[in-house]
Design a protein around this motif. Structure first.
Motif, short mmCIF file in Angstrom:
data_model
loop_
_atom_site.label_atom_id
_atom_site.label_comp_id
_atom_site.label_asym_id
_atom_site.label_seq_id
_atom_site.Cartn_x
_atom_site.Cartn_y
_atom_site.Cartn_z
N ASN A 5 84.53 64.89 21.73
CA ASN A 5 85.42 65.56 22.74
C ASN A 5 85.95 67.01 22.50
N GLU A 6 85.24 67.64 21.65
CA GLU A 6 85.65 68.78 21.43
C GLU A 6 84.61 69.96 22.26
N TYR A 7 85.49 70.82 22.93
CA TYR A 7 84.50 71.85 23.47
C TYR A 7 83.97 72.90 22.32
N VAL A 8 83.29 73.72 22.83
CA VAL A 8 82.44 74.47 21.97
C VAL A 8 83.35 75.61 20.98
N LEU A 9 84.65 75.79 21.41
CA LEU A 9 85.52 76.70 20.55
C LEU A 9 86.27 75.88 19.67
N GLY A 10 86.21 74.54 19.75
CA GLY A 10 87.18 73.51 18.98
C GLY A 10 88.27 73.51 19.26
N THR A 11 89.15 72.68 18.69
CA THR A 11 90.62 72.27 18.75
C THR A 11 91.49 71.98 17.86
N GLY A 12 91.16 72.83 16.71
CA GLY A 12 91.84 72.76 15.57
C GLY A 12 93.16 73.71 15.81
N GLY A 13 93.87 73.83 14.62
CA GLY A 13 95.16 74.43 14.61
C GLY A 13 95.06 75.95 14.74
N ASP A 14 93.95 76.76 14.51
CA ASP A 14 93.62 78.02 14.98
C ASP A 14 93.47 78.38 16.37
N GLU A 15 92.76 77.38 16.78
CA GLU A 15 92.49 77.56 18.09
C GLU A 15 93.52 77.47 18.86
N HIS A 16 94.55 76.41 18.59
CA HIS A 16 95.87 76.17 19.30
C HIS A 16 96.32 77.60 19.31
N GLU A 17 96.65 77.94 18.16
CA GLU A 17 97.52 79.19 17.88
C GLU A 17 96.85 80.63 18.75
N ARG A 18 95.70 80.59 18.66
CA ARG A 18 94.81 81.68 19.44
C ARG A 18 95.16 81.45 20.98
N LEU A 19 95.08 80.23 21.62
CA LEU A 19 95.41 80.17 22.89
C LEU A 19 96.99 80.16 23.21
N GLY A 20 97.68 80.08 22.47
CA GLY A 20 99.20 80.73 22.51
C GLY A 20 99.25 82.18 22.77
N VAL A 21 98.81 82.84 21.70
CA VAL A 21 98.70 84.30 21.76
C VAL A 21 98.03 84.68 22.99
#
Ligand code: SAM
Length: 275
Positions: A5-21
């Motif tokens: 259930n992870e899309y192509v960009l992933g759902t890890g902590g790095d992506e969480h933070e990037r989405l916040g920025v």
């Protein structure tokens, strides 16, 4: 390795933070779009593909305690984050649940309140069958309800200036990777027709084009994007390690070089109303 259930960009902590920025940098345009669509207190809003909830919590404030935010995402990790954070903030009007926009979304919406406004940002470009998501939204939306979308068309116009082969190859690799995963980096070009076919009148189309110089706050958008995403392109075989290294060195130079800039991908804004 990605989970089911992870899309192509992933759902890890790095992506969480990037989405916040990314959310911070696009918050003004986002709020303007909600205002343009007449988002009001007391309304029920669907935040489709809500991610870890950066926009969800702001929507919860906008609709207030008499309104409701239905926060839906494919990722159970992101949904767990939204639930935890909504509890921590004391937001009782957020209903977060796992749903596949092109699968079981219609069933997940069936026993929830009718939607007044649906918001989806950078989600449709990852959907293999965008029409299905629009049909699911339409089936649970009141007449006069609005769909507000921020998504990509002409993604591959993203450029480093002056042009740089490392950057061009990374953009091409990105488009290929998304398409191979069933997405479409040009999806916003097709959305007006899909909306009309799904029972909506398209009221507004606009394009947000930004320029990111090294010293601009907006530079954090392409910079965090490539620093989290380019290594994933290498890991999945879409980009060579040498190209990744060249790309990241280019960004380091752009950051301190007033002679260079990045033209990020344009974001298309579409507002449509249910007939
Ligand atoms: C680029 S993120 C954007 C997140 C959020 N909309 C934002 O603007 O910060 C794309 C999101 O779409 C979700 N997504 C991708 N495919 C989906 C699908 N088929 N159904 C539901 N969500 C999906 C991903 O899990 C991810 O959270």
């Amino acid at each position: 390795m990605r989970t089911d259930n992870e899309y192509v960009l992933g759902t890890g902590g790095d992506e969480h933070e990037r989405l916040g920025v990314q959310h911070r940098l696009w918050a003004n345009a986002t709020h303007d779009a909600w205002m343009r669509a007449g988002l009001r207190r007391g309304e029920t809003v669907l935040d489709l593909g809500c991610g870890p909830g950066w926009a969800t919590f702001e929507l919860a404030q906008w609709v207030g305690s008499t309104g409701r935010v239905l926060a839906a995402d494919l990722s159970d990790a992101f949904i767990a984050t939204v639930q935890t954070e909504a509890n921590r903030r004391g937001l009782t009007n957020v209903d977060a649940f796992v749903a596949d926009a092109v699968g079981d979304l219609d069933q997940k919406l069936a026993d929830r309140p009718l939607i007044d406004l649906a918001w989806a940002r950078w989600v449709f470009c990852f959907l293999p069958a965008p029409q299905r998501a629009l049909e699911a939204i339409g089936s649970r939306m009141r007449a006069g309800g609005r769909v507000v979308l921020h998504d990509y068309f002409n993604y591959t116009s993203m450029t480093a200036a002056p042009r740089c082969a490392f950057h061009d190859r990374a953009v091409d690799a990105t488009a290929r990777s998304w398409r191979d995963a069933g997405g479409d980096p040009d999806v916003a070009a097709k959305l007006p027709a899909l909306l009309v076919d799904s029972g909506f009148d398209v009221e507004h189309i606009a394009v947000h084009q930004r320029v990111a110089r090294g010293a601009d706050p907006m530079f954090a958008w392409p910079n965090t994007w490539w620093r989290t995403w380019a290594p994933k392109l290498v890991a999945t075989g879409y980009l060579s390690a040498a190209d990744c290294e060249g790309l990241l060195a280019t960004l380091t130079d752009v950051e301190s070089n007033p002679r260079r800039f990045v033209l990020p991908p344009p974001v298309t804004e579409i507002i449509a109303r249910k007939r």
